[in-house]
Write a protein that holds these residues in place. Structure first.
Motif, mmCIF file in Angstrom:
data_model
loop_
_atom_site.group_PDB
_atom_site.id
_atom_site.type_symbol
_atom_site.label_atom_id
_atom_site.label_comp_id
_atom_site.label_asym_id
_atom_site.label_seq_id
_atom_site.Cartn_x
_atom_site.Cartn_y
_atom_site.Cartn_z
ATOM 1 N N ALA A 1 20.397 -36.574 -41.684
ATOM 2 C CA ALA A 1 21.274 -34.897 -42.278
ATOM 3 C C ALA A 1 20.058 -33.838 -43.233
ATOM 4 C CB ALA A 1 22.406 -34.800 -42.954
ATOM 5 N N SER A 2 19.370 -34.013 -42.224
ATOM 6 C CA SER A 2 18.398 -32.697 -42.829
ATOM 7 C C SER A 2 17.778 -31.535 -41.417
ATOM 8 C CB SER A 2 16.681 -33.074 -43.045
ATOM 9 O OG SER A 2 16.324 -33.977 -42.477
ATOM 10 N N ALA A 3 17.329 -30.558 -41.587
ATOM 11 C CA ALA A 3 16.858 -29.606 -40.372
ATOM 12 C C ALA A 3 15.457 -28.745 -40.938
ATOM 13 C CB ALA A 3 17.611 -29.669 -40.169
ATOM 14 N N ASP A 4 15.014 -28.228 -40.346
ATOM 15 C CA ASP A 4 14.105 -26.909 -40.632
ATOM 16 C C ASP A 4 14.874 -25.849 -40.700
ATOM 17 O OD1 ASP A 4 11.681 -28.806 -38.881
ATOM 18 O OD2 ASP A 4 11.980 -28.437 -41.406
ATOM 19 N N ALA A 5 15.843 -25.292 -40.400
ATOM 20 C CA ALA A 5 16.850 -24.158 -39.865
ATOM 21 C C ALA A 5 18.394 -24.692 -39.501
ATOM 22 C CB ALA A 5 16.237 -23.208 -39.210
ATOM 23 N N TRP A 6 18.916 -23.801 -39.845
ATOM 24 C CA TRP A 6 20.579 -24.325 -39.893
ATOM 25 C C TRP A 6 21.349 -22.475 -39.635
ATOM 26 C CZ3 TRP A 6 22.525 -28.749 -40.917
ATOM 27 C CH2 TRP A 6 21.970 -30.019 -41.342
ATOM 28 N N GLY A 7 22.714 -23.011 -38.270
ATOM 29 C CA GLY A 7 23.515 -21.573 -38.061
ATOM 30 C C GLY A 7 23.860 -20.641 -39.724
ATOM 31 N N GLN A 8 24.681 -19.977 -39.572
ATOM 32 C CA GLN A 8 25.749 -20.171 -40.288
ATOM 33 C C GLN A 8 27.664 -21.073 -40.791
ATOM 34 O OE1 GLN A 8 26.080 -18.342 -37.493
ATOM 35 N NE2 GLN A 8 28.077 -18.800 -37.192
ATOM 36 N N GLY A 9 27.889 -21.870 -39.485
ATOM 37 C CA GLY A 9 28.925 -22.426 -39.188
ATOM 38 C C GLY A 9 29.360 -22.160 -38.981
ATOM 39 N N THR A 10 30.672 -22.529 -38.259
ATOM 40 C CA THR A 10 31.794 -22.588 -37.393
ATOM 41 C C THR A 10 33.412 -23.338 -37.661
ATOM 42 O OG1 THR A 10 32.734 -21.241 -35.515
ATOM 43 C CG2 THR A 10 31.446 -23.418 -35.221
ATOM 44 N N GLN A 11 34.474 -22.843 -38.244
ATOM 45 C CA GLN A 11 35.162 -23.902 -39.353
ATOM 46 C C GLN A 11 36.520 -24.540 -37.977
ATOM 47 O OE1 GLN A 11 36.495 -24.364 -42.642
ATOM 48 N NE2 GLN A 11 37.391 -25.773 -41.607
ATOM 49 N N VAL A 12 35.818 -25.377 -38.140
ATOM 50 C CA VAL A 12 37.030 -26.038 -37.479
ATOM 51 C C VAL A 12 38.365 -27.086 -38.367
ATOM 52 C CG1 VAL A 12 37.750 -28.442 -35.355
ATOM 53 C CG2 VAL A 12 35.783 -26.622 -35.604
ATOM 54 N N THR A 13 39.427 -26.521 -37.974
ATOM 55 C CA THR A 13 40.988 -27.283 -38.579
ATOM 56 C C THR A 13 41.423 -27.850 -37.608
ATOM 57 O OG1 THR A 13 40.152 -24.943 -40.660
ATOM 58 C CG2 THR A 13 42.253 -26.469 -39.712
ATOM 59 N N VAL A 14 41.847 -29.482 -37.671
ATOM 60 C CA VAL A 14 42.873 -30.117 -37.304
ATOM 61 C C VAL A 14 44.146 -30.466 -38.138
ATOM 62 C CG1 VAL A 14 43.082 -32.065 -35.413
ATOM 63 C CG2 VAL A 14 40.318 -30.653 -35.969
ATOM 64 N N SER A 15 45.159 -29.451 -37.200
ATOM 65 C CA SER A 15 46.409 -30.309 -38.148
ATOM 66 C C SER A 15 47.492 -31.148 -37.271
ATOM 67 C CB SER A 15 47.182 -28.754 -38.509
ATOM 68 O OG SER A 15 47.633 -28.581 -36.213
ATOM 69 N N SER A 16 48.018 -31.991 -38.223
ATOM 70 C CA SER A 16 48.631 -32.938 -37.680
ATOM 71 C C SER A 16 50.390 -32.845 -37.638
ATOM 72 C CB SER A 16 48.599 -34.777 -38.382
ATOM 73 O OG SER A 16 48.662 -34.387 -39.808
#
Length: 125
Positions: free
Chosen positions: A110-125
């Protein structure tokens, strides 16, 4: 190295989403690209990582058979197709790039030289 994610949304369990990550042509050619996620209160974990030179795409066990990572060179984009989503897939998903690393090691560490800003995923049951 710049990475820009999109595609996060709220869906019902059993639904599907496709996340996109835009990067430069050079990044996609030279770097191992991975998708990671981080749920509240948990560590960031590797979902799927792809190394074109290695010719391998690694999937975490919980992603195998449900998620598919792909690339579109014409659009300089990497995708994560997520099917049969579960509530435990709820997290912020990140696109990342690392030079000179195997797909499995990048995801497991779980390591990297560069990362994006992220995007939220929400799953409802």
């Amino acid at each position: 190295v710049q990475l820009v994610e999109s595609g996060g949304d709220s869906v019902q369990a059993g639904g599907s989403l496709r996340l996109s990550c835009r990067a430069s042509e050079t990044t996609l050619k030279l770097y191992t690209i991975g998708w990671f996620r981080q749920a509240p209160g948990k560590d960031r974990e590797g979902v799927s990582c792809m190394n074109k030179i290695e010719g391998r795409t690694y999937y975490a066990p919980y992603a195998e058979g449900r998620f598919t990572m792909s690339t579109d060179n014409a659009r300089n984009s990497v995708y994560l197709q997520m099917d049969n989503l579960r509530s435990e897939d709820t997290a912020v998903y990140y696109c990342a790039a690392e030079i000179a690393e195997t797909s499995e090691r990048m995801c497991v560490r779980a390591s990297a030289d560069a990362w994006g800003q992220g995007t939220q995923v929400t799953v409802s049951s």
